[in-house]
Design a protein around this motif. Sequence first.
Motif, PDB file in Angstrom:
ATOM      1  N   ARG A   5      88.097  58.530  14.527  1.00 25.71           N
ATOM      2  CA  ARG A   5      86.759  59.102  14.581  1.00 25.71           C
ATOM      3  C   ARG A   5      86.852  60.626  14.518  1.00 25.71           C
ATOM      4  O   ARG A   5      87.796  61.223  15.032  1.00 25.71           O
ATOM      5  CB  ARG A   5      86.068  58.659  15.857  1.00 25.71           C
ATOM      6  CG  ARG A   5      85.831  57.151  15.871  1.00 25.71           C
ATOM      7  CD  ARG A   5      85.194  56.682  17.126  1.00 25.71           C
ATOM      8  NE  ARG A   5      83.989  57.451  17.443  1.00 25.71           N
ATOM      9  CZ  ARG A   5      83.224  57.226  18.483  1.00 25.71           C
ATOM     10  NH1 ARG A   5      83.537  56.262  19.319  1.00 25.71           N
ATOM     11  NH2 ARG A   5      82.168  57.947  18.707  1.00 25.71           N
ATOM     12  N   GLU A   7      85.290  62.837  16.195  1.00 32.92           N
ATOM     13  CA  GLU A   7      85.290  63.426  17.522  1.00 32.92           C
ATOM     14  C   GLU A   7      86.704  63.475  18.100  1.00 32.92           C
ATOM     15  O   GLU A   7      87.091  64.436  18.769  1.00 32.92           O
ATOM     16  CB  GLU A   7      84.377  62.643  18.478  1.00 32.92           C
ATOM     17  CG  GLU A   7      82.904  62.686  18.132  1.00 32.92           C
ATOM     18  CD  GLU A   7      82.497  61.599  17.138  1.00 32.92           C
ATOM     19  OE1 GLU A   7      83.365  60.794  16.727  1.00 32.92           O
ATOM     20  OE2 GLU A   7      81.309  61.563  16.783  1.00 32.92           O
ATOM     21  N   PHE A   8      87.479  62.439  17.852  1.00 36.12           N
ATOM     22  CA  PHE A   8      88.857  62.382  18.332  1.00 36.12           C
ATOM     23  C   PHE A   8      89.704  63.459  17.659  1.00 36.12           C
ATOM     24  O   PHE A   8      90.489  64.150  18.309  1.00 36.12           O
ATOM     25  CB  PHE A   8      89.459  60.992  18.080  1.00 36.12           C
ATOM     26  CG  PHE A   8      90.877  60.868  18.559  1.00 36.12           C
ATOM     27  CD1 PHE A   8      91.153  60.742  19.913  1.00 36.12           C
ATOM     28  CD2 PHE A   8      91.928  60.898  17.655  1.00 36.12           C
ATOM     29  CE1 PHE A   8      92.460  60.633  20.353  1.00 36.12           C
ATOM     30  CE2 PHE A   8      93.236  60.798  18.094  1.00 36.12           C
ATOM     31  CZ  PHE A   8      93.512  60.668  19.447  1.00 36.12           C
ATOM     32  N   LYS A   9      89.526  63.615  16.363  1.00 38.52           N
ATOM     33  CA  LYS A   9      90.275  64.643  15.622  1.00 38.52           C
ATOM     34  C   LYS A   9      89.937  66.040  16.152  1.00 38.52           C
ATOM     35  O   LYS A   9      90.821  66.873  16.344  1.00 38.52           O
ATOM     36  CB  LYS A   9      89.949  64.570  14.133  1.00 38.52           C
ATOM     37  CG  LYS A   9      90.501  63.344  13.446  1.00 38.52           C
ATOM     38  CD  LYS A   9      90.094  63.351  11.978  1.00 38.52           C
ATOM     39  CE  LYS A   9      90.536  62.084  11.269  1.00 38.52           C
ATOM     40  NZ  LYS A   9      90.081  62.044   9.877  1.00 38.52           N
ATOM     41  N   ILE A  10      88.671  66.286  16.379  1.00 35.88           N
ATOM     42  CA  ILE A  10      88.240  67.590  16.896  1.00 35.88           C
ATOM     43  C   ILE A  10      88.815  67.801  18.298  1.00 35.88           C
ATOM     44  O   ILE A  10      89.292  68.894  18.632  1.00 35.88           O
ATOM     45  CB  ILE A  10      86.701  67.697  16.901  1.00 35.88           C
ATOM     46  CG1 ILE A  10      86.197  67.765  15.461  1.00 35.88           C
ATOM     47  CG2 ILE A  10      86.246  68.921  17.695  1.00 35.88           C
ATOM     48  CD1 ILE A  10      84.702  67.679  15.330  1.00 35.88           C
ATOM     49  N   GLY A  11      88.792  66.771  19.120  1.00 39.53           N
ATOM     50  CA  GLY A  11      89.346  66.872  20.474  1.00 39.53           C
ATOM     51  C   GLY A  11      90.832  67.202  20.457  1.00 39.53           C
ATOM     52  O   GLY A  11      91.301  68.040  21.223  1.00 39.53           O
TER      53      GLY A  11
END
Length: 166
Positions: A5, A7-11
């Motif tokens: 996802r 969001e996971f990559k950004i996190g």
Amino acid sequence: MSKLRPEFKIGVLVVAGLVLLVLGVNYLKGFNPFAKTITYYAVYEDVAGLAVSNPVLINGYQIGQVRSIDFLEGGEGKLIVAFEVEEHGVSFPVNSVAKIHSSDLFGTKAIRIEKGDSPVVAQSGDTLVNGIEDDIAAQVAKQIEPLQRKTTDLIKSVEEVIDQIE
């Protein structure tokens, strides 16, 4: 193969960026987590403005930095300074003196190691003899004091001569 996802990559990128930022700031302050170091100690009555991460010098060359400054146990008010020296072939006798001195005109403090004459080499955990040098302002004041006294005496004698002429 599952897709990650966004969001996971950004996190992951944010966490990696924060880790790099913290390591980068500490590296710029002189902390190298990959360098082998030896810790020495010195006990002072007054650290004269010395702070954590100030340099440790031998012959004007930085070989380490101050790691911590804490009160000595026992309530006497003395301060124990722990400083680390990078392990790169530098050794000094156990009776060497760790002097606090001003390293520049702005009053930045550093520890300067003055080598002793003992045949025994200092080991990690040893406590070195302490010392504090006057800062540049105090040295200038010492040099000017005799001149000031002579000037005051000269002014008094000129005043006496003027009083006698009147």
